[in-house]
Motif scaffolding. Structure first.
Motif, mmCIF file in Angstrom:
data_model
loop_
_atom_site.group_PDB
_atom_site.id
_atom_site.type_symbol
_atom_site.label_atom_id
_atom_site.label_comp_id
_atom_site.label_asym_id
_atom_site.label_seq_id
_atom_site.Cartn_x
_atom_site.Cartn_y
_atom_site.Cartn_z
ATOM 1 N N SER A 30 1.118 -1.194 0.139
ATOM 2 C CA SER A 30 0.135 -0.111 -0.327
ATOM 3 C C SER A 30 0.984 1.445 0.254
ATOM 4 O O SER A 30 0.452 1.977 -0.600
ATOM 5 C CB SER A 30 -0.984 -0.635 1.065
ATOM 6 N N SER A 31 1.927 1.515 0.601
ATOM 7 C CA SER A 31 3.009 2.289 0.604
ATOM 8 C C SER A 31 4.042 2.543 0.079
ATOM 9 O O SER A 31 5.047 3.174 -0.446
ATOM 10 C CB SER A 31 3.863 2.861 2.218
ATOM 11 N N TYR A 32 4.323 1.206 -0.643
ATOM 12 C CA TYR A 32 5.321 1.246 -2.199
ATOM 13 C C TYR A 32 4.750 1.758 -3.481
ATOM 14 O O TYR A 32 3.562 1.387 -4.489
ATOM 15 C CB TYR A 32 5.910 -0.713 -2.231
ATOM 16 N N ALA A 33 6.102 2.323 -4.574
ATOM 17 C CA ALA A 33 5.571 2.490 -5.298
ATOM 18 C C ALA A 33 6.000 1.362 -6.203
ATOM 19 O O ALA A 33 6.666 -0.188 -5.856
ATOM 20 C CB ALA A 33 6.703 3.455 -6.143
ATOM 21 N N GLU A 52 3.314 5.299 -8.747
ATOM 22 C CA GLU A 52 3.359 5.653 -7.274
ATOM 23 C C GLU A 52 2.589 4.285 -6.321
ATOM 24 O O GLU A 52 1.192 4.362 -6.731
ATOM 25 C CB GLU A 52 3.363 6.740 -7.323
ATOM 26 N N TRP A 53 2.722 5.053 -4.754
ATOM 27 C CA TRP A 53 2.090 4.066 -4.008
ATOM 28 C C TRP A 53 0.078 4.512 -4.186
ATOM 29 O O TRP A 53 -0.351 3.786 -4.188
ATOM 30 C CB TRP A 53 2.211 4.438 -2.903
ATOM 31 N N ASN A 54 -0.087 5.614 -4.582
ATOM 32 C CA ASN A 54 -1.533 6.027 -4.647
ATOM 33 C C ASN A 54 -2.034 6.313 -5.614
ATOM 34 O O ASN A 54 -2.925 6.942 -6.572
ATOM 35 C CB ASN A 54 -1.627 7.516 -4.074
ATOM 36 N N ASN A 74 -5.025 -0.665 -4.863
ATOM 37 C CA ASN A 74 -4.438 -1.288 -3.370
ATOM 38 C C ASN A 74 -5.240 -1.744 -2.272
ATOM 39 O O ASN A 74 -4.775 -2.362 -1.421
ATOM 40 C CB ASN A 74 -4.426 0.451 -2.670
ATOM 41 N N ALA A 98 8.548 -3.720 -6.418
ATOM 42 C CA ALA A 98 7.943 -3.254 -5.452
ATOM 43 C C ALA A 98 9.503 -1.829 -4.472
ATOM 44 O O ALA A 98 10.186 -2.828 -4.598
ATOM 45 C CB ALA A 98 7.064 -3.919 -3.938
#
Length: 123
Positions: A30-33, A52-54, A74, A98
């Motif tokens: 969830s917080s990784y590219a 990107e992560w989002n 995600n 990742a």
């Protein structure tokens, strides 16, 4: 332990499409590219796409720009690579990777890798 598992590869005719998936363990997703790379026989591993992560930013290698689309879900810990208008030169083993923080074009900066999935495009 962090894991990435690719799927969706196969044999397709030139001009066809495939969608690759990469399922990740929650700890690294969830917080990784996330990036997609590929390696053809006798060639070095090369960058294909990154997100990107989002999901707010994506980028592509010039060779696939306009044909490939990277996306992520995600909620399902999955990243996708939609490949359209496939060419014989797209034949390779495709890997997802990742890394924490921002995405990168450089494979050495990714600590986590899947096992790869073969994509073969027949002309």
């Amino acid at each position: 332990q962090a894991q990435l598992v690719e799927s969706g590869g196969g044999l397709v005719q030139a001009g066809g499409s495939l969608r690759l998936s990469c399922a990740a363990s929650g700890r690294i997703f969830s917080s990784y590219a996330m990036g997609w790379f590929r390696q053809a026989p006798g060639k070095e591993r090369e960058f294909v796409a990154v997100i990107e992560w989002n999901g707010g930013s994506t980028d592509y290698a010039d060779s696939v720009k306009g044909r490939f689309t990277i996306s992520r879900d995600n909620a399902k810990n999955t990243v996708f690579l939609r490949m359209n208008s496939l060419k014989s030169e797209d034949t390779a083993v495709y890997y997802c990777a990742a890394r924490p923080g921002s995405g990168s074009y450089y494979s050495l900066l990714y600590p986590y890798w899947g096992q790869g999935t073969q994509v073969t495009v027949s002309s």
